[in-house]
Design a protein around this motif. Structure first.
Motif, PDB file in Angstrom:
ATOM      1  N   GLU A 110       0.827  -1.201   0.000  1.00  0.00           N
ATOM      2  CA  GLU A 110       0.000   0.000   0.000  1.00  0.00           C
ATOM      3  C   GLU A 110       0.865   1.257   0.000  1.00  0.00           C
ATOM      4  OE1 GLU A 110      -3.410  -0.191  -0.452  1.00  0.00           O
ATOM      5  OE2 GLU A 110      -2.695  -2.231  -0.801  1.00  0.00           O
ATOM      6  N   LEU A 116      -1.936  -3.641  -4.210  1.00  0.00           N
ATOM      7  CA  LEU A 116      -2.822  -4.775  -4.475  1.00  0.00           C
ATOM      8  C   LEU A 116      -4.280  -4.399  -4.287  1.00  0.00           C
ATOM      9  CD1 LEU A 116      -2.827  -7.769  -5.244  1.00  0.00           C
ATOM     10  CD2 LEU A 116      -2.710  -8.326  -2.812  1.00  0.00           C
ATOM     11  N   SER A 117      -4.571  -3.424  -3.410  1.00  0.00           N
ATOM     12  CA  SER A 117      -5.958  -3.027  -3.168  1.00  0.00           C
ATOM     13  C   SER A 117      -6.615  -2.419  -4.402  1.00  0.00           C
ATOM     14  CB  SER A 117      -6.026  -2.025  -2.010  1.00  0.00           C
ATOM     15  OG  SER A 117      -5.252  -0.874  -2.299  1.00  0.00           O
ATOM     16  N   ARG A 174       1.576 -11.187  -0.739  1.00  0.00           N
ATOM     17  CA  ARG A 174       0.737 -10.375  -1.622  1.00  0.00           C
ATOM     18  C   ARG A 174       1.267 -10.355  -3.052  1.00  0.00           C
ATOM     19  NH1 ARG A 174       0.390  -4.914   1.761  1.00  0.00           N
ATOM     20  NH2 ARG A 174       2.271  -5.775   2.732  1.00  0.00           N
ATOM     21  N   GLU A 210      -7.677  -4.993   0.926  1.00  0.00           N
ATOM     22  CA  GLU A 210      -7.396  -5.645  -0.354  1.00  0.00           C
ATOM     23  C   GLU A 210      -8.478  -6.613  -0.806  1.00  0.00           C
ATOM     24  OE1 GLU A 210      -3.419  -7.162  -0.309  1.00  0.00           O
ATOM     25  OE2 GLU A 210      -2.647  -5.387   0.699  1.00  0.00           O
TER      26      GLU A 210
END
Length: 218
Positions: A31, A48-49, A73, A135
């Motif tokens: 993030e 990734l979110s 992730r 996420e």
């Protein structure tokens, strides 16, 4: 029938060599708040979110190498790219932690000092609750109540994980993994890395002073 390609692992040493030779596109899937604290010079930030495999950038003649804090992730993001038809996708095992453990440099953002506020430790391994919220639940529009119903647990159990009041055990890890199609140990490993990082911060120095490695005393 040809087998489906998979996300290939690479250790920090190999990634460093590729990066020095300008042979890879290094993508950080942590993030923004994590990236701003510390990151590898030259890494492209794609959290990734908000990760979208359909518009993922590519450079002709270069491999894509994904990385995160500990490697979980980045592997998940790599699988998303594979499912979208990308090939030659690699993730760095151990993430930023292994990069630093190998002695490689990072860029650190120096924040202005605030004398009124006490110094706070910087943690790089998010809790499973943070990853679950940022996420999965929020990007997919799933409420804690809906998730609890879908995986067969009480909503209070999900609320406690999201609030950091409860740890993710192996059973909940399996339930989350089944619903979100992650590796079976994905969630419990996030918990382990999160707990280890905090334990190292709170008592790591005390343990080092109290205990002499057996090999040093032989």
């Amino acid at each position: 029938m040809a087998s489906k390609p998979s996300v290939q692992p690479a250790d920090a040493k190999q990634v460093k060599e590729w990066l020095d030779r300008n042979e890879i596109l290094l993508v950080d899937v942590r993030e923004t708040s994590e990236y701003e604290v510390e990151h590898i010079a030259g890494a492209l930030l794609l959290p990734l979110s908000s990760f979208d495999p359909e518009v993922f950038p590519s450079l002709p003649g270069k491999k894509v190498v994904l990385h995160c804090a500990v490697g979980k992730r980045s592997e998940a993001a790599g699988k998303m790219l594979i499912n979208e038809g990308h090939t030659d996708v690699i993730h760095m095992t151990g993430g930023l932690e292994s990069w630093k453990a190998a002695g490689y440099a990072t860029e650190v953002q120096l924040l202005p000092p605030d004398e009124a506020a006490p110094e706070k430790p910087v943690f790089l391994c998010p809790s499973p609750g943070e990853v679950l919220r940022n996420e999965y639940l929020e990007p997919l529009g799933i409420s804690p109540m809906e998730l609890a119903q879908r995986i067969g647990v009480l909503q209070g159990r999900i609320d406690d994980v999201l609030a950091g009041k409860s740890s993710v055990g192996v059973e909940l890890s399996l339930r989350l993994a089944r619903y979100f199609s992650t590796a079976a140990d994905f969630w419990v490993h996030l918990q382990l890395e999160h707990d280890l990082e905090r334990a190292r911060h709170s008592m790591g120095e005390q343990i080092r002073q109290q205990i002499t490695p057996r090999t040093s005393s032989l």
